[in-house]
Scaffold this motif. Structure first.
Motif, mmCIF file in Angstrom:
data_model
loop_
_atom_site.group_PDB
_atom_site.id
_atom_site.type_symbol
_atom_site.label_atom_id
_atom_site.label_comp_id
_atom_site.label_asym_id
_atom_site.label_seq_id
_atom_site.Cartn_x
_atom_site.Cartn_y
_atom_site.Cartn_z
ATOM 1 N N GLU A 35 8.335 -17.842 -5.148
ATOM 2 C CA GLU A 35 7.017 -17.477 -4.636
ATOM 3 C C GLU A 35 7.084 -17.094 -3.158
ATOM 4 O OE1 GLU A 35 4.152 -17.122 -6.341
ATOM 5 O OE2 GLU A 35 5.375 -17.456 -8.112
ATOM 6 N N TYR A 36 7.933 -17.771 -2.421
ATOM 7 C CA TYR A 36 8.078 -17.461 -1.002
ATOM 8 C C TYR A 36 8.544 -16.014 -0.816
ATOM 9 C CZ TYR A 36 10.108 -17.310 3.652
ATOM 10 O OH TYR A 36 10.440 -16.933 4.915
ATOM 11 N N PHE A 37 9.575 -15.622 -1.542
ATOM 12 C CA PHE A 37 10.095 -14.274 -1.385
ATOM 13 C C PHE A 37 9.126 -13.217 -1.927
ATOM 14 C CE2 PHE A 37 14.140 -16.507 -0.719
ATOM 15 C CZ PHE A 37 14.483 -15.921 0.478
ATOM 16 N N LYS A 38 8.339 -13.584 -2.931
ATOM 17 C CA LYS A 38 7.289 -12.669 -3.386
ATOM 18 C C LYS A 38 6.272 -12.452 -2.272
ATOM 19 C CE LYS A 38 7.214 -13.385 -8.395
ATOM 20 N NZ LYS A 38 6.413 -13.895 -9.525
ATOM 21 N N GLY A 39 5.927 -13.527 -1.593
ATOM 22 C CA GLY A 39 4.988 -13.437 -0.478
ATOM 23 C C GLY A 39 5.556 -12.622 0.675
ATOM 24 N N VAL A 40 6.848 -12.810 0.944
ATOM 25 C CA VAL A 40 7.498 -12.037 2.008
ATOM 26 C C VAL A 40 7.462 -10.554 1.674
ATOM 27 C CG1 VAL A 40 9.722 -11.551 3.115
ATOM 28 C CG2 VAL A 40 8.975 -13.908 2.810
ATOM 29 N N LYS A 41 7.784 -10.219 0.443
ATOM 30 C CA LYS A 41 7.781 -8.813 0.017
ATOM 31 C C LYS A 41 6.380 -8.222 0.143
ATOM 32 C CE LYS A 41 9.227 -5.884 -3.822
ATOM 33 N NZ LYS A 41 9.770 -5.829 -5.171
ATOM 34 N N LEU A 42 5.376 -8.986 -0.241
ATOM 35 C CA LEU A 42 3.992 -8.527 -0.158
ATOM 36 C C LEU A 42 3.587 -8.288 1.295
ATOM 37 C CD1 LEU A 42 1.366 -8.021 -1.790
ATOM 38 C CD2 LEU A 42 0.784 -10.398 -1.333
ATOM 39 N N GLU A 43 3.956 -9.194 2.182
ATOM 40 C CA GLU A 43 3.604 -9.045 3.596
ATOM 41 C C GLU A 43 4.367 -7.896 4.250
ATOM 42 O OE1 GLU A 43 1.207 -10.549 5.397
ATOM 43 O OE2 GLU A 43 0.595 -11.479 3.528
ATOM 44 N N MET A 44 5.603 -7.666 3.837
ATOM 45 C CA MET A 44 6.385 -6.571 4.417
ATOM 46 C C MET A 44 5.788 -5.216 4.049
ATOM 47 S SD MET A 44 8.671 -7.814 6.333
ATOM 48 C CE MET A 44 9.843 -6.530 6.610
ATOM 49 N N LYS A 45 5.092 -5.139 2.935
ATOM 50 C CA LYS A 45 4.428 -3.895 2.561
ATOM 51 C C LYS A 45 3.259 -3.589 3.498
ATOM 52 C CE LYS A 45 5.603 -3.938 -2.335
ATOM 53 N NZ LYS A 45 5.099 -4.016 -3.706
ATOM 54 N N LYS A 46 2.707 -4.628 4.130
ATOM 55 C CA LYS A 46 1.562 -4.454 5.024
ATOM 56 C C LYS A 46 1.973 -4.051 6.441
ATOM 57 C CE LYS A 46 -1.097 -8.017 2.623
ATOM 58 N NZ LYS A 46 -1.747 -9.335 2.804
ATOM 59 N N VAL A 47 3.262 -4.152 6.754
ATOM 60 C CA VAL A 47 3.728 -3.879 8.109
ATOM 61 C C VAL A 47 3.612 -2.391 8.408
ATOM 62 C CG1 VAL A 47 5.741 -3.914 9.650
ATOM 63 C CG2 VAL A 47 5.305 -5.838 8.110
ATOM 64 N N VAL A 48 3.114 -2.083 9.608
ATOM 65 C CA VAL A 48 3.058 -0.695 10.063
ATOM 66 C C VAL A 48 4.233 -0.518 11.021
ATOM 67 C CG1 VAL A 48 1.701 1.032 11.284
ATOM 68 C CG2 VAL A 48 0.561 -0.657 9.855
ATOM 69 N N TRP A 49 5.259 0.206 10.570
ATOM 70 C CA TRP A 49 6.465 0.373 11.357
ATOM 71 C C TRP A 49 6.257 1.477 12.386
ATOM 72 C CZ3 TRP A 49 9.823 -3.381 10.805
ATOM 73 C CH2 TRP A 49 9.830 -4.102 9.616
ATOM 74 N N PRO A 50 6.869 1.348 13.576
ATOM 75 C CA PRO A 50 6.721 2.388 14.600
ATOM 76 C C PRO A 50 7.515 3.643 14.230
ATOM 77 C CG PRO A 50 8.229 0.690 15.368
ATOM 78 C CD PRO A 50 7.650 0.214 14.064
ATOM 79 N N THR A 51 7.036 4.777 14.739
ATOM 80 C CA THR A 51 7.772 6.030 14.528
ATOM 81 C C THR A 51 8.977 6.041 15.463
ATOM 82 O OG1 THR A 51 6.511 7.185 16.225
ATOM 83 C CG2 THR A 51 5.610 7.218 13.971
ATOM 84 N N LYS A 52 9.863 7.044 15.279
ATOM 85 C CA LYS A 52 11.029 7.146 16.151
ATOM 86 C C LYS A 52 10.608 7.358 17.599
ATOM 87 C CE LYS A 52 15.024 8.596 13.535
ATOM 88 N NZ LYS A 52 16.089 9.588 13.406
ATOM 89 N N LYS A 53 9.577 8.155 17.806
ATOM 90 C CA LYS A 53 9.100 8.428 19.157
ATOM 91 C C LYS A 53 8.558 7.149 19.804
ATOM 92 C CE LYS A 53 6.083 11.569 21.715
ATOM 93 N NZ LYS A 53 5.096 12.634 21.628
ATOM 94 N N GLU A 54 7.752 6.400 19.068
ATOM 95 C CA GLU A 54 7.216 5.144 19.583
ATOM 96 C C GLU A 54 8.335 4.153 19.876
ATOM 97 O OE1 GLU A 54 2.855 4.866 17.397
ATOM 98 O OE2 GLU A 54 4.621 4.117 16.341
ATOM 99 N N LEU A 55 9.308 4.082 18.971
ATOM 100 C CA LEU A 55 10.425 3.163 19.147
ATOM 101 C C LEU A 55 11.203 3.501 20.408
ATOM 102 C CD1 LEU A 55 11.952 0.783 17.876
ATOM 103 C CD2 LEU A 55 13.366 2.472 16.685
ATOM 104 N N GLY A 56 11.419 4.792 20.655
ATOM 105 C CA GLY A 56 12.121 5.212 21.867
ATOM 106 C C GLY A 56 11.352 4.846 23.120
ATOM 107 N N SER A 57 10.040 5.066 23.108
ATOM 108 C CA SER A 57 9.246 4.740 24.297
ATOM 109 C C SER A 57 9.165 3.231 24.510
ATOM 110 C CB SER A 57 7.854 5.359 24.198
ATOM 111 O OG SER A 57 7.142 4.800 23.124
ATOM 112 N N PHE A 58 9.063 2.452 23.448
ATOM 113 C CA PHE A 58 9.049 0.994 23.576
ATOM 114 C C PHE A 58 10.376 0.503 24.148
ATOM 115 C CE2 PHE A 58 5.975 0.635 19.729
ATOM 116 C CZ PHE A 58 4.910 1.019 20.528
ATOM 117 N N THR A 59 11.470 1.109 23.721
ATOM 118 C CA THR A 59 12.795 0.721 24.205
ATOM 119 C C THR A 59 12.906 0.986 25.703
ATOM 120 O OG1 THR A 59 13.762 1.180 22.042
ATOM 121 C CG2 THR A 59 15.278 1.068 23.897
#
Length: 89
Positions: A35-59
């Motif tokens: 159940e824990y890993f099911k919950g992790v998978k479900l939450e990872m689907k909700k994550v909004v990942w940064p674009t390459k441009k955003e990642l570069g500027s954050f870095t």
């Protein structure tokens, strides 16, 4: 169930309720890892990942902040060392 003056019936009822709660909790633990890993998978689907441009500027921002703090700490350390040398030597 009648309650006696010494509360034995009430205590027995509480212990039965606690035993039932423990039994229910142990049933949950059997599938808890799955159940824990099911919950992790479900939450990872909700994550909004940064674009390459955003990642570069954050870095760049993180590296600049690290450099700025390093310079400030170096300046403070040099100042404290100079003050100690002036007092002691």
């Amino acid at each position: 169930m009648a309650k006696t003056s010494n509360g034995k019936d009430a205590g027995a009822k509480k212990s039965r309720m606690a035993a039932a709660a423990n039994k229910a909790a142990s049933k949950k633990k059997k599938g808890s890892i799955k159940e824990y890993f099911k919950g992790v998978k479900l939450e990872m689907k909700k994550v909004v990942w940064p674009t390459k441009k955003e990642l570069g500027s954050f870095t760049v921002v993180v590296l600049a902040a690290c450099a700025a703090f390093a310079l400030v700490f170096w300046a403070v350390d040099t100042g404290v060392l100079a003050a100690i040398k002036a007092v002691c030597f």
